[in-house]
Enzyme design. Structure first.
Site, PDB file in Angstrom:
ATOM      1  N   CYS A 161       0.834  -1.215   0.000  1.00 37.92           N
ATOM      2  CA  CYS A 161       0.000   0.000   0.000  1.00 37.92           C
ATOM      3  C   CYS A 161       0.865   1.261   0.000  1.00 37.92           C
ATOM      4  O   CYS A 161       2.003   1.243  -0.490  1.00 37.92           O
ATOM      5  CB  CYS A 161      -0.969  -0.011   1.188  1.00 37.92           C
ATOM      6  SG  CYS A 161      -2.289   1.220   1.007  1.00 37.92           S
ATOM      7  N   ASP A 190      -2.623   1.674  10.492  1.00 35.83           N
ATOM      8  CA  ASP A 190      -3.748   2.569  10.755  1.00 35.83           C
ATOM      9  C   ASP A 190      -4.108   2.526  12.220  1.00 35.83           C
ATOM     10  O   ASP A 190      -4.520   3.533  12.789  1.00 35.83           O
ATOM     11  CB  ASP A 190      -4.949   2.174   9.888  1.00 35.83           C
ATOM     12  CG  ASP A 190      -4.739   2.654   8.475  1.00 35.83           C
ATOM     13  OD1 ASP A 190      -5.103   3.797   8.179  1.00 35.83           O
ATOM     14  OD2 ASP A 190      -4.134   1.904   7.679  1.00 35.83           O
TER      15      ASP A 190
HETATM   16  C1  RUB Z   1      -3.237   3.313   3.821  1.00 34.68           C
HETATM   17  C2  RUB Z   1      -2.518   2.391   4.733  1.00 34.68           C
HETATM   18  C3  RUB Z   1      -1.251   2.901   5.341  1.00 34.68           C
HETATM   19  C4  RUB Z   1      -1.535   3.444   6.739  1.00 34.68           C
HETATM   20  C5  RUB Z   1      -0.351   4.194   7.289  1.00 34.68           C
HETATM   21  O1  RUB Z   1      -4.557   2.872   3.547  1.00 34.68           O
HETATM   22  O2  RUB Z   1      -2.963   1.301   5.047  1.00 34.68           O
HETATM   23  O3  RUB Z   1      -0.301   1.885   5.450  1.00 34.68           O
HETATM   24  O4  RUB Z   1      -2.638   4.327   6.686  1.00 34.68           O
HETATM   25  O5  RUB Z   1      -0.071   5.323   6.507  1.00 34.68           O
HETATM   26  P1  RUB Z   1      -5.535   3.863   2.738  1.00 34.68           P
HETATM   27  P2  RUB Z   1       0.758   6.533   7.097  1.00 34.68           P
HETATM   28  O6  RUB Z   1      -4.876   4.180   1.452  1.00 34.68           O
HETATM   29  O7  RUB Z   1      -6.807   3.096   2.599  1.00 34.68           O
HETATM   30  O8  RUB Z   1      -5.713   5.092   3.592  1.00 34.68           O
HETATM   31  O9  RUB Z   1       2.076   5.958   7.488  1.00 34.68           O
HETATM   32  O10 RUB Z   1       0.864   7.530   5.978  1.00 34.68           O
HETATM   33  O11 RUB Z   1       0.014   7.054   8.271  1.00 34.68           O
END
Ligand code: RUB
Length: 308
Positions: free
Chosen positions: A129, A198
């Site tokens: 992701c 998340d």
């Molecule tokens: C994004 C996702 C990321 C976390 C952490 O999912 O799973 O790994 O949110 O991101 P989506 P960060 O695209 O559905 O939001 O490190 O930027 O907080």
């Protein structure tokens, strides 16, 4: 309801703003903008406006404790402030929001500093992701002069892996994209897996983009170290009390736009990776075992447990 709040909630819902950090930053900025434009005449009305903003933003994405912690923290500061004038309370919102964002930024840099040491010269790193925390950490390793390759999944259904791929290419990092189902095929070939988060639960489990737990399973079988790069503020205090983190289920349209009628389509956005699959959580306090994460959070951010 203030335009800034509705607009941010809409962008978060549509994934125009994605990733837990970006979601939390957008939400806190929207609350601050809304507060600055408030016409409330007294504290009670001002607090009611903040509570309405909270309801709208919380509903924009369910699995985002960082956003929830941020907004609760700001509202709590207003509630306990002795100020009565709305002008002064707006100042409280601004001050607490800035402090929160600054602390988030410091955590991101600390995670990059610590995590980049685990990226060795000549290695291959797999990620899933798009996590701004992970890409920042990989950029840091690159800026330190290390030469390594990134393998990123496309991340169905809406391909956030493409954001990762573009960021890595922009940083001059050799990057290979694979489909999500090819992870097991390639995992023997990589030295390290790093993903974002998340949510972190009281048991030290991590919730991240759907497919993460399968990546962790494949990594465990291949004995490839699996790390999570995450700010401790992604901890969900409600999990201490037995609540499960709700997993957001998104529109079937994201999976198949003109699917035949009668077809059931499920589209959960996240899944849970159990702590036994996680080598360590790379956070602002260093690399920590998921087993001790709850206690660490209690020491570092005691307020999280008080503002539920
Ligand atoms: C994004 C996702 C990321 C976390 C952490 O999912 O799973 O790994 O949110 O991101 P989506 P960060 O695209 O559905 O939001 O490190 O930027 O907080």
């Amino acid at each position: 309801m203030h335009e800034s709040v509705l607009d941010a909630a809409e962008k978060i819902k549509r994934l125009e703003i994605q990733g837990a950090r970006n979601v939390a930053i957008a939400a806190i900025n929207a609350v601050e903008t809304g507060a600055k434009q408030s016409n409330a005449k007294d504290k009670a009305v001002f607090l009611k406006e903040l509570a309405d903003a909270k309801t709208v933003l919380f509903a924009s994405r369910e699995t985002e404790p960082l956003m929830r912690n941020a907004i609760r923290h700001v509202i709590h500061a207003v509630e306990k402030s002795e100020e009565e004038s709305v002008r002064e309370l707006v100042e409280v919102v601004s001050r607490v929001s800035s402090q929160f964002l600054e602390s988030l930024e410091r955590s991101k840099e600390k995670i990059a500093e610590v995590g980049s040491k685990r990226v060795s010269d000549g290695s291959k790193v797999l990620t899933h992701c798009h996590s701004s925390t992970v890409t920042n950490m990989l950029r840091k390793a690159k800026n330190e002069g290390k030469s390594f390759e990134v393998v990123c999944t496309e991340s169905r259904p809406v391909f956030q892996g493409r954001i990762t791929a573009k960021e890595m290419l922009d940083a001059g990092i050799e990057t290979t994209m694979i489909v999500d189902s090819a992870v097991r095929y390639f995992v023997n070939d990589v030295d390290l897996v790093v993903v974002g988060a998340d949510a972190i639960t009281s048991e030290g489990n991590v919730i991240n983009k759907i497919g993460t737990s399968m990546v962790a399973l494949a990594a465990k079988e291949a004995r490839t170290p699996f790390y999570v790069a995450s700010e401790l503020l992604k901890f969900d205090p409600l999990t201490v009390h037995g609540d499960y983190e709700t997993i957001e289920e998104r529109s079937p349209q994201e999976v198949w736009k003109d699917a035949p009628s009668g077809l059931n389509i499920r589209n959960p956005a996240f899944d849970v990776t159990r702590r036994e699959f996680i080598h360590g959580i790379i956070c602002e306090e260093g690399i920590m075992s998921p087993h001790s994460i709850s206690e660490l959070i209690r020491r570092k951010y005691p307020w999280i447990f008080k503002v539920m």
